[in-house]
Write a protein that holds these residues in place. Sequence first.
Motif, short mmCIF file in Angstrom:
data_model
loop_
_atom_site.label_atom_id
_atom_site.label_comp_id
_atom_site.label_asym_id
_atom_site.label_seq_id
_atom_site.Cartn_x
_atom_site.Cartn_y
_atom_site.Cartn_z
N GLU A 155 -8.51 -30.56 19.14
CA GLU A 155 -7.35 -29.69 19.32
C GLU A 155 -7.53 -28.42 18.50
O GLU A 155 -8.01 -28.47 17.37
CB GLU A 155 -6.07 -30.39 18.83
CG GLU A 155 -5.66 -31.57 19.68
CD GLU A 155 -4.37 -32.24 19.17
OE1 GLU A 155 -3.94 -33.20 19.82
OE2 GLU A 155 -3.82 -31.80 18.12
N LEU A 156 -7.15 -27.29 19.09
CA LEU A 156 -7.12 -26.03 18.36
C LEU A 156 -5.67 -25.56 18.35
O LEU A 156 -5.02 -25.57 19.39
CB LEU A 156 -7.98 -24.98 19.06
CG LEU A 156 -9.46 -25.34 19.23
CD1 LEU A 156 -10.15 -24.37 20.17
CD2 LEU A 156 -10.16 -25.33 17.90
N ALA B 115 -11.94 -32.11 30.28
CA ALA B 115 -10.56 -31.72 30.61
C ALA B 115 -10.06 -30.80 29.51
O ALA B 115 -10.42 -30.95 28.34
CB ALA B 115 -9.68 -32.96 30.71
N TRP B 116 -9.21 -29.82 29.89
CA TRP B 116 -8.68 -28.91 28.87
C TRP B 116 -7.31 -28.40 29.28
O TRP B 116 -6.95 -28.44 30.46
CB TRP B 116 -9.65 -27.76 28.61
CG TRP B 116 -9.86 -26.82 29.75
CD1 TRP B 116 -9.14 -25.69 30.04
CD2 TRP B 116 -10.87 -26.91 30.78
NE1 TRP B 116 -9.63 -25.07 31.17
CE2 TRP B 116 -10.69 -25.80 31.65
CE3 TRP B 116 -11.89 -27.81 31.06
CZ2 TRP B 116 -11.49 -25.58 32.75
CZ3 TRP B 116 -12.69 -27.60 32.17
CH2 TRP B 116 -12.50 -26.49 33.00
N GLY B 117 -6.57 -27.92 28.30
CA GLY B 117 -5.25 -27.37 28.63
C GLY B 117 -4.43 -27.12 27.38
O GLY B 117 -4.92 -27.25 26.25
N GLU B 118 -3.17 -26.78 27.61
CA GLU B 118 -2.26 -26.51 26.49
C GLU B 118 -1.16 -27.55 26.48
O GLU B 118 -0.64 -27.93 27.53
CB GLU B 118 -1.63 -25.11 26.66
CG GLU B 118 -2.62 -24.00 26.53
CD GLU B 118 -2.00 -22.63 26.80
OE1 GLU B 118 -0.76 -22.53 26.83
OE2 GLU B 118 -2.77 -21.67 26.98
N VAL C 120 -0.91 -26.93 20.90
CA VAL C 120 -2.37 -27.02 20.78
C VAL C 120 -3.04 -26.70 22.10
O VAL C 120 -2.45 -26.82 23.18
CB VAL C 120 -2.83 -28.43 20.34
CG1 VAL C 120 -2.23 -28.80 19.00
CG2 VAL C 120 -2.51 -29.48 21.40
N PHE C 121 -4.30 -26.28 21.97
CA PHE C 121 -5.21 -26.22 23.10
C PHE C 121 -6.15 -27.40 22.90
O PHE C 121 -6.70 -27.58 21.82
CB PHE C 121 -5.99 -24.91 23.08
CG PHE C 121 -6.99 -24.81 24.20
CD1 PHE C 121 -6.60 -24.34 25.45
CD2 PHE C 121 -8.31 -25.22 24.03
CE1 PHE C 121 -7.50 -24.27 26.50
CE2 PHE C 121 -9.21 -25.15 25.07
CZ PHE C 121 -8.80 -24.67 26.32
N TYR C 122 -6.33 -28.24 23.93
CA TYR C 122 -7.18 -29.42 23.74
C TYR C 122 -8.41 -29.37 24.64
O TYR C 122 -8.39 -28.75 25.71
CB TYR C 122 -6.40 -30.71 24.02
CG TYR C 122 -5.99 -30.86 25.47
CD1 TYR C 122 -6.87 -31.41 26.42
CD2 TYR C 122 -4.73 -30.44 25.92
CE1 TYR C 122 -6.51 -31.52 27.75
CE2 TYR C 122 -4.38 -30.54 27.26
CZ TYR C 122 -5.26 -31.09 28.16
OH TYR C 122 -4.92 -31.20 29.50
N LEU C 123 -9.49 -29.95 24.16
CA LEU C 123 -10.67 -30.21 24.98
C LEU C 123 -10.88 -31.73 24.92
O LEU C 123 -10.82 -32.31 23.83
CB LEU C 123 -11.92 -29.54 24.39
CG LEU C 123 -12.09 -28.03 24.57
CD1 LEU C 123 -13.27 -27.55 23.76
CD2 LEU C 123 -12.29 -27.67 26.04
#
Length: 502
Positions: free
Chosen positions: A11-12, A473-476, A494-497
């Motif tokens: 998470e960013l 997969a990615w998203g907010e 968060v932005f996740y990968l």
Amino acid sequence: MTAAQGVKRIELPLSGNMAYQTVPLGSQGVLLISKPEKGTFNVQKFDTNLERVWSIDGPIEANLDYITASYDGQAVFLLFSKYRSSLYQIVKVNVGPGFVETFTINTVDRFEITDFKTLGYSVFMAGMVRNEPVLILTQLRTGQTKILPSAIKGSNAIQTVEVDTAHHLVNVCFAVKKGRQTRIVARSYEETGELYAQVSVDPEDDYSLLSGRLQVLNDSVRVVIGTYGYRNMQSTSNAASQGLYISKIIGNEPVFTRYHSFTEFKNFFNFMNERQQEKMEKRIRKKKESGDDLKLNYRLLVHDIVPKNNNFLLVAEVFYPEYRYQNPSMMGGLGYGGMMGYPFGMGLYNPYLWNPMYGGRGYNQQVFDGFTYTHAVVADVDENGKLLWDNSINFDNVKSMDLREKIKVQTFTNGNSRLVYSHNGAIRSKIIKGNQVVDSDRVIPNETNVEGDKVRKTSTDDIDYWYENFYLAWGEQRIINAAGDPQTRGRRNVFYLNKIAY
């Protein structure tokens, strides 16, 4: 077939207007692109274990938005621009050692870009200038820009620009409209902008060809695949698809064009409930008995063709645009940013808003409110254009503000195909073999790693096949946690990968 599972998630934190764009690089890892502040861009590379390898900041003209990226297998090119401006900055990111080169180019005044593709140091951009389609080639090494002659009689739209890395060509499909009838002209260009080949596919009298994708099989054989509809069903605001066509061209001469109406498909109408399906089949039967075909009105987003052995796998997604009513004073300035509230600007100038193939700008107080996807169709066609089998997967009310491919298809040597899409952060899949369903509607939740987390909202989510047996997969997400330790307690954006093994 083993069940899918999350291997690792990172998470960013997101704050303010921050947003990340993701460019998966296969076994090389993944790039994340952001604009931390006005005059800078940032590129981070993560390896396949989602560990950060490097991070680079670079300067960019303050008023430019990030538009899109193009990855040609060697380098990633980032495009920055502002709405209808002729100034573009292109950043070449060497994905191995991690260094960047920035190029500033001037294109044509009032250029509205719809496609951005790169081949080596050649940049191909398609778009519109005062409602005329334009194809621009820029050689980054010399900074030279030229407009490639794309004058074809009859109003036309550039529909697709695709890079064929195997043959080192750029394939461009034009829709050429004459009255209600549309034909497809496909051209292949070399890196230098030289015309390598041109083919024209004309429809039968009652039909209109609505979209086309060119596939070069070898020096002499080419295939164009796309959607067609009845000529009298077309209007300026709508492209009504009836089915798929496949045209085989040897040299410059079409050998055949075969049409496959969706009424012939076994699984096209599976997205309807049983009662609707029965009614539909009855109407189709009735029409067939009188020697006619039931006229349909579907909008389709056609993917790249996947050649396998001597067959072609066709994938298309069925969608429709939605509108809502709105007080015009609330709209803000039209143009990048103000239009759909993208933190990143508008992305490519949405071809939906001008391309006659996609239809409708909406009327008066109507405001475009996104695309709803109903289902995706998968069909296998042999080299003689015969339909071997078809299948479909239903979307569970998936919606998106921009029109892009949601479904990912992976084929296996045992004849199985896996269809995967993401929805609200979860991943859904279906495994098919020809007309048969092997494994249906598997849902893999997109779990966070922290105990006590509740995901309140997933605002964007995407999935892409990554490498070997892994998906990315990615998203907010907006997450709240009532318990947790001091780090995770409270709420976080968060932005996740998420790396998923399947």
